[in-house]
Design an enzyme around this catalytic site. Sequence first.
Site, PDB file in Angstrom:
ATOM      1  CE1 TYR A 102      -4.351  -2.190   5.055  1.00 17.92           C
ATOM      2  CE2 TYR A 102      -3.269  -0.103   4.599  1.00 17.92           C
ATOM      3  CZ  TYR A 102      -3.939  -1.223   4.153  1.00 17.92           C
ATOM      4  OH  TYR A 102      -4.194  -1.388   2.801  1.00 17.92           O
ATOM      5  CB  SER A 109      -0.829  -0.023   1.297  1.00 14.53           C
ATOM      6  OG  SER A 109      -1.411   1.236   1.551  1.00 14.53           O
TER       7      SER A 109
HETATM    8  P1  NAD Z   1     -11.757  -6.326  -0.074  1.00 13.19           P
HETATM    9  O1  NAD Z   1     -12.381  -6.227   1.274  1.00 13.19           O
HETATM   10  O2  NAD Z   1     -12.537  -5.912  -1.277  1.00 13.19           O
HETATM   11  O3  NAD Z   1     -11.268  -7.836  -0.340  1.00 13.19           O
HETATM   12  C1  NAD Z   1     -10.511  -8.539   0.604  1.00 13.19           C
HETATM   13  C2  NAD Z   1     -10.718 -10.043   0.390  1.00 13.19           C
HETATM   14  O4  NAD Z   1      -9.870 -10.717   1.313  1.00 13.19           O
HETATM   15  C3  NAD Z   1     -12.153 -10.505   0.673  1.00 13.19           C
HETATM   16  O5  NAD Z   1     -12.619 -11.342  -0.385  1.00 13.19           O
HETATM   17  C4  NAD Z   1     -12.020 -11.292   1.978  1.00 13.19           C
HETATM   18  O6  NAD Z   1     -12.941 -12.387   2.087  1.00 13.19           O
HETATM   19  C5  NAD Z   1     -10.586 -11.811   1.876  1.00 13.19           C
HETATM   20  N1  NAD Z   1     -10.022 -12.155   3.180  1.00 13.19           N
HETATM   21  C6  NAD Z   1     -10.091 -11.440   4.335  1.00 13.19           C
HETATM   22  N2  NAD Z   1      -9.487 -12.112   5.320  1.00 13.19           N
HETATM   23  C7  NAD Z   1      -9.010 -13.262   4.778  1.00 13.19           C
HETATM   24  C8  NAD Z   1      -8.293 -14.379   5.294  1.00 13.19           C
HETATM   25  N3  NAD Z   1      -7.949 -14.450   6.592  1.00 13.19           N
HETATM   26  N4  NAD Z   1      -7.955 -15.373   4.446  1.00 13.19           N
HETATM   27  C9  NAD Z   1      -8.310 -15.316   3.140  1.00 13.19           C
HETATM   28  N5  NAD Z   1      -9.017 -14.312   2.594  1.00 13.19           N
HETATM   29  C10 NAD Z   1      -9.356 -13.293   3.415  1.00 13.19           C
HETATM   30  O7  NAD Z   1     -10.394  -5.515   0.049  1.00 13.19           O
HETATM   31  P2  NAD Z   1      -9.433  -4.827  -1.049  1.00 13.19           P
HETATM   32  O8  NAD Z   1      -9.600  -3.374  -0.931  1.00 13.19           O
HETATM   33  O9  NAD Z   1      -9.577  -5.491  -2.362  1.00 13.19           O
HETATM   34  O10 NAD Z   1      -8.015  -5.179  -0.409  1.00 13.19           O
HETATM   35  C11 NAD Z   1      -7.159  -6.189  -0.908  1.00 13.19           C
HETATM   36  C12 NAD Z   1      -5.735  -5.887  -0.491  1.00 13.19           C
HETATM   37  O11 NAD Z   1      -5.339  -4.627  -1.053  1.00 13.19           O
HETATM   38  C13 NAD Z   1      -5.509  -5.771   1.018  1.00 13.19           C
HETATM   39  O12 NAD Z   1      -4.273  -6.359   1.366  1.00 13.19           O
HETATM   40  C14 NAD Z   1      -5.462  -4.275   1.237  1.00 13.19           C
HETATM   41  O13 NAD Z   1      -4.715  -3.923   2.369  1.00 13.19           O
HETATM   42  C15 NAD Z   1      -4.765  -3.841  -0.036  1.00 13.19           C
HETATM   43  N6  NAD Z   1      -4.953  -2.423  -0.366  1.00 13.19           N
HETATM   44  C16 NAD Z   1      -6.202  -1.920  -0.544  1.00 13.19           C
HETATM   45  C17 NAD Z   1      -6.336  -0.572  -0.857  1.00 13.19           C
HETATM   46  C18 NAD Z   1      -7.682   0.058  -1.058  1.00 13.19           C
HETATM   47  O14 NAD Z   1      -7.740   1.292  -1.085  1.00 13.19           O
HETATM   48  N7  NAD Z   1      -8.761  -0.717  -1.230  1.00 13.19           N
HETATM   49  C19 NAD Z   1      -5.199   0.237  -0.981  1.00 13.19           C
HETATM   50  C20 NAD Z   1      -3.944  -0.332  -0.800  1.00 13.19           C
HETATM   51  C21 NAD Z   1      -3.842  -1.664  -0.491  1.00 13.19           C
END
Ligand code: NAD
Length: 260
Positions: free
Chosen positions: A155, A142
């Site tokens: 985080y 991130s």
């Molecule tokens: P999201 O909530 O849309 O999807 C997350 C997925 O992870 C879900 O399908 C959930 O069921 C799964 N999950 C959660 N805990 C789990 C576990 N213990 N084992 C297996 N699966 C699990 O979230 P997102 O925004 O797509 O985030 C995905 C990644 O991207 C994360 O690591 C997040 O930190 C990172 N990220 C997101 C953003 C943002 O702005 N959305 C920015 C930077 C980084």
Amino acid sequence: MSLNDKVALVTGAASGIGEQCARKLATDGAMVVIADLNLANAQRVAEDIVAAGGNAIAVAMDVTSEETVNAGVAETVSRLGGIDVLVSNAGIQIVNRIEDYAFADWKRMLAIHLDGAFLTTKAALKYMYASNKGGAVIYMGSVHSHEASQLKSAYVTAKHGLLGLARVVAKEGGPRGVRANVVCPGFVRTPLVDKQIPEQAKALGISEQAVVKDVMLKDTVNGEFTSVADVANTVAFLAGFESSALTGQSVVVSHGWFMQ
Ligand code: NAD
């Protein structure tokens, strides 16, 4: 860069960024494994990819459980013949000031983001090394792998930690053809971010509109969210990169919020 005949396992691929990464890798020719806690949604995504002419299977996986990680990776290898790409992406967000941050929440955050990255890497490397074909490991970092924000102690700590893990995997895996990199997105409108907007508004005592404009997108060059496609395209680029020159790096995709 074609990913034909490559097997790519994406954790947290039943939603948001992981889902789009899986769709993009499948479009580029990979056989993808939708690994997620939420098996019903994972199956829906896999079926959708297959319906669109791609190759995908769903596996149930809790990335904090060594047993389910090992079982999911072993199932991948037995059904698809190996594992070439790991996208360690599963993640959640819990926001709070440190003085109010429950220790249980801290441990849960580090377990999903760091234990999950370690366990999936350990399981995948075993097969990447044994195949003598090497592979690519991509961590979903991130901007918070480089920057800090209020309310996000666990985080920010976890996302910084992924840089360290990627560098070690790059060094240990390099001689055996394994590359490791971190993709660092800015804010992307997914369920993870949608949930945070009202929470941050409450914690900071400002409107939801102000959270988006003055907190999330304040330092971007154009006030725009990063898209799931932006992130997925970067992951696919790293997955398909054809030499071991590109390893141990982080690639920031954030509309200039963070410039390295
Ligand atoms: P999201 O909530 O849309 O999807 C997350 C997925 O992870 C879900 O399908 C959930 O069921 C799964 N999950 C959660 N805990 C789990 C576990 N213990 N084992 C297996 N699966 C699990 O979230 P997102 O925004 O797509 O985030 C995905 C990644 O991207 C994360 O690591 C997040 O930190 C990172 N990220 C997101 C953003 C943002 O702005 N959305 C920015 C930077 C980084």
